[in-house]
Design an enzyme around this catalytic site. Structure first.
Site, PDB file in Angstrom:
ATOM      1  N   GLY A 187      53.199  36.334  75.248  1.00  0.00           N
ATOM      2  CA  GLY A 187      52.142  35.661  74.483  1.00  0.00           C
ATOM      3  C   GLY A 187      52.440  35.622  72.998  1.00  0.00           C
ATOM      4  O   GLY A 187      51.535  35.645  72.172  1.00  0.00           O
ATOM      5  N   ALA A 188      53.722  35.579  72.633  1.00  0.00           N
ATOM      6  CA  ALA A 188      54.103  35.665  71.225  1.00  0.00           C
ATOM      7  C   ALA A 188      54.754  34.380  70.723  1.00  0.00           C
ATOM      8  O   ALA A 188      55.421  34.373  69.705  1.00  0.00           O
ATOM      9  CB  ALA A 188      55.063  36.840  71.028  1.00  0.00           C
ATOM     10  N   ASP A 247      59.074  24.004  76.858  1.00  0.00           N
ATOM     11  CA  ASP A 247      59.417  25.398  77.156  1.00  0.00           C
ATOM     12  C   ASP A 247      60.137  25.538  78.491  1.00  0.00           C
ATOM     13  O   ASP A 247      61.106  26.294  78.611  1.00  0.00           O
ATOM     14  CB  ASP A 247      58.152  26.262  77.141  1.00  0.00           C
ATOM     15  CG  ASP A 247      57.517  26.279  75.766  1.00  0.00           C
ATOM     16  OD1 ASP A 247      58.161  25.817  74.806  1.00  0.00           O
ATOM     17  OD2 ASP A 247      56.373  26.750  75.646  1.00  0.00           O
ATOM     18  N   THR A 294      55.248  18.083  69.268  1.00  0.00           N
ATOM     19  CA  THR A 294      55.747  16.720  69.456  1.00  0.00           C
ATOM     20  C   THR A 294      56.073  16.450  70.925  1.00  0.00           C
ATOM     21  O   THR A 294      56.128  15.299  71.334  1.00  0.00           O
ATOM     22  CB  THR A 294      57.035  16.490  68.626  1.00  0.00           C
ATOM     23  OG1 THR A 294      57.882  17.619  68.828  1.00  0.00           O
ATOM     24  CG2 THR A 294      56.723  16.347  67.159  1.00  0.00           C
TER      25      THR A 294
HETATM   26  C1  GLA Z   1      53.739  25.505  73.538  1.00  0.00           C
HETATM   27  C2  GLA Z   1      53.835  24.502  74.688  1.00  0.00           C
HETATM   28  C3  GLA Z   1      54.938  23.481  74.411  1.00  0.00           C
HETATM   29  C4  GLA Z   1      54.798  22.862  73.022  1.00  0.00           C
HETATM   30  C5  GLA Z   1      54.590  23.925  71.952  1.00  0.00           C
HETATM   31  C6  GLA Z   1      54.278  23.348  70.610  1.00  0.00           C
HETATM   32  O1  GLA Z   1      54.887  26.284  73.467  1.00  0.00           O
HETATM   33  O2  GLA Z   1      54.115  25.168  75.902  1.00  0.00           O
HETATM   34  O3  GLA Z   1      54.913  22.488  75.414  1.00  0.00           O
HETATM   35  O4  GLA Z   1      53.764  21.912  73.004  1.00  0.00           O
HETATM   36  O5  GLA Z   1      53.540  24.822  72.307  1.00  0.00           O
HETATM   37  O6  GLA Z   1      55.350  22.630  70.101  1.00  0.00           O
END
Ligand code: GLA
Length: 380
Positions: free
Chosen positions: A125-126, A175, A39
């Site tokens: 990468g998890a 993130d 989202t």
């Molecule tokens: C990854 C991306 C985020 C987000 C998520 C899915 O973690 O880095 O920006 O889009 O996927 O919600």
């Protein structure tokens, strides 16, 4: 944060780069997203929580204009020229280090050369946002070395730009924001359009468990960009009838249904996930505030089903692990977390029964651990 982690980074620094001591150590946490998946790049809501595992960077200025970086988990040292950095020309993990230097310099900051020793207690990468943790820890290191003011929101945006423009991964902002602004007392409800945040404490009788499938993926791969494309296609179609729709965040189920016959069925499914999922973070925040763990768990289960069936970013391992988790009586709900295609799932579990829960899922996962909230990037 494990206090031993900073000491490990200092030791690593001494082994690799010798005396004198590093000038400081920066830490940034990984994150779980409780709900609101895919989202963020649709201008929507997310509910991330920084976790007690992350990335540490021991750093020291250099007299020249080089970056020398050593990554413990990969056993690799890379050297880069600060003045010769070009987007998409640095391969592997060093691109995140270089990209942060590149965006900080692009924002007008005069950076020194830097030696950095990097360590982590977060699986890479998890789906726990290890890249964003690395970016924010490096940014905190550079800020410490160059005496820059630390504004978490500004730094999150710069690191996001590093990942989009320098590394070449078109991720949303969640993130980097989680690594920068998370709180030590719970999750954060985040509006990815206005960047408004609201604290959401976890009820005392709730525990969050991370379950790692062990399946790794690189996010620069095309499925993520493909989902982004489907969302843009849906917005373009919706705008023919409702020009005020700037992102899927502005659309509702009725608008989408009215257009269904004219939409590619795959685009329809992707948009339906985003529109429905976008209502879940505020709903889960309300459930957690009210201490209604059953309602919170139901939302997590719905989110997982939607990511599996409509957005199609789950995997057989994530489905099996979340099914197994839900079959335990102390589990309120379970879902994949992060981008998907492998990585980790999370479960909301009654605190008093964590051990028996962990026992019951351990055989189906690479690793299972209880996690708690952690504050954002800082010097430690
Ligand atoms: C990854 C991306 C985020 C987000 C998520 C899915 O973690 O880095 O920006 O889009 O996927 O919600």
């Amino acid at each position: 944060m494990d206090p031993g982690l900073a000491a490990r980074a200092r030791r690593l620094f001494a082994e690799r780069f010798g005396a004198p001591e590093p000038a400081g150590v920066a830490f940034a946490p990984g994150r779980v997203n409780l709900i609101g998946e895919h989202t963020d790049y649709n201008d929507g809501f997310v509910l991330p929580m920084g976790i007690d595992r992350g990335v540490v960077v021991a750093f020291r200025r250099r007299p020249d204009r080089r970056i020398r970086a050593h990554a413990a988990l990969l056993g690799e040292t890379r050297e880069l020229e600060l003045d010769g950095l070009e987007p998409r020309r640095v391969a592997g993990w060093a691109a995140y280090v270089a990209g942060v230097a590149w965006t900080l310099a692009g924002a007008g900051h005069r950076l020194p050369g830097l030696d950095v020793a990097i360590d982590a207690d977060l699986p890479l990468g998890a789906g726990l946002a290890s890249s964003a943790a690395l970016e924010l820890a490096v940014a905190r290191g550079f800020s410490g070395a160059a005496d820059l003011a630390w504004d978490p929101l500004v730094m999150a945006r710069l690191c996001h730009r590093a990942e989009n423009d320098f590394v070449g991964m078109p991720c949303g902002l969640m993130d980097q924001l989680a690594a920068a602004i998370s709180r030590g007392d719970g999750a954060t409800l985040l509006d990815c359009r206005s960047l408004e945040t609201q604290p959401v404490p976890l009820p005392r009788d709730a525990a969050l468990i991370i379950m790692d499938t062990g399946v790794r993926r690189t996010l620069t791969a095309s499925p993520y960009a493909d989902r982004l494309g489907a969302c843009s296609a849906a917005v373009a179609a919706l705008r023919t009838r409702a020009p005020q729709v700037r992102a899927l965040r502005d659309a509702n189920a009725g608008m989408l249904e009215a257009l269904r016959d004219r939409l590619d069925p795959v685009v329809y499914r992707r948009a339906r996930h985003v529109i429905e999922e976008n209502g879940r973070p505020p709903a889960m925040a309300a459930a957690l505030r009210a201490g209604d763990l059953r309602a919170a768990g139901r939302l997590m289960n719905q989110s997982h089903a939607s990511l599996r069936d409509l957005y199609q970013v789950s995997s057989p391992e994530l489905d099996a692990l979340t099914d197994r988790a839900r079959s335990h009586p102390a589990c309120f709900g379970a879902r994949m977390t992060g981008a998907g295609f492998g990585g980790c799932a999370i479960a909301l579990v009654r605190r008093g029964e964590v051990e028996s829960f962990e026992e019951s899922v351990r055989g189906a996962a690479r690793a299972v651990f209880v996690t708690g909230p952690e504050g954002g990037a800082r010097l430690v």
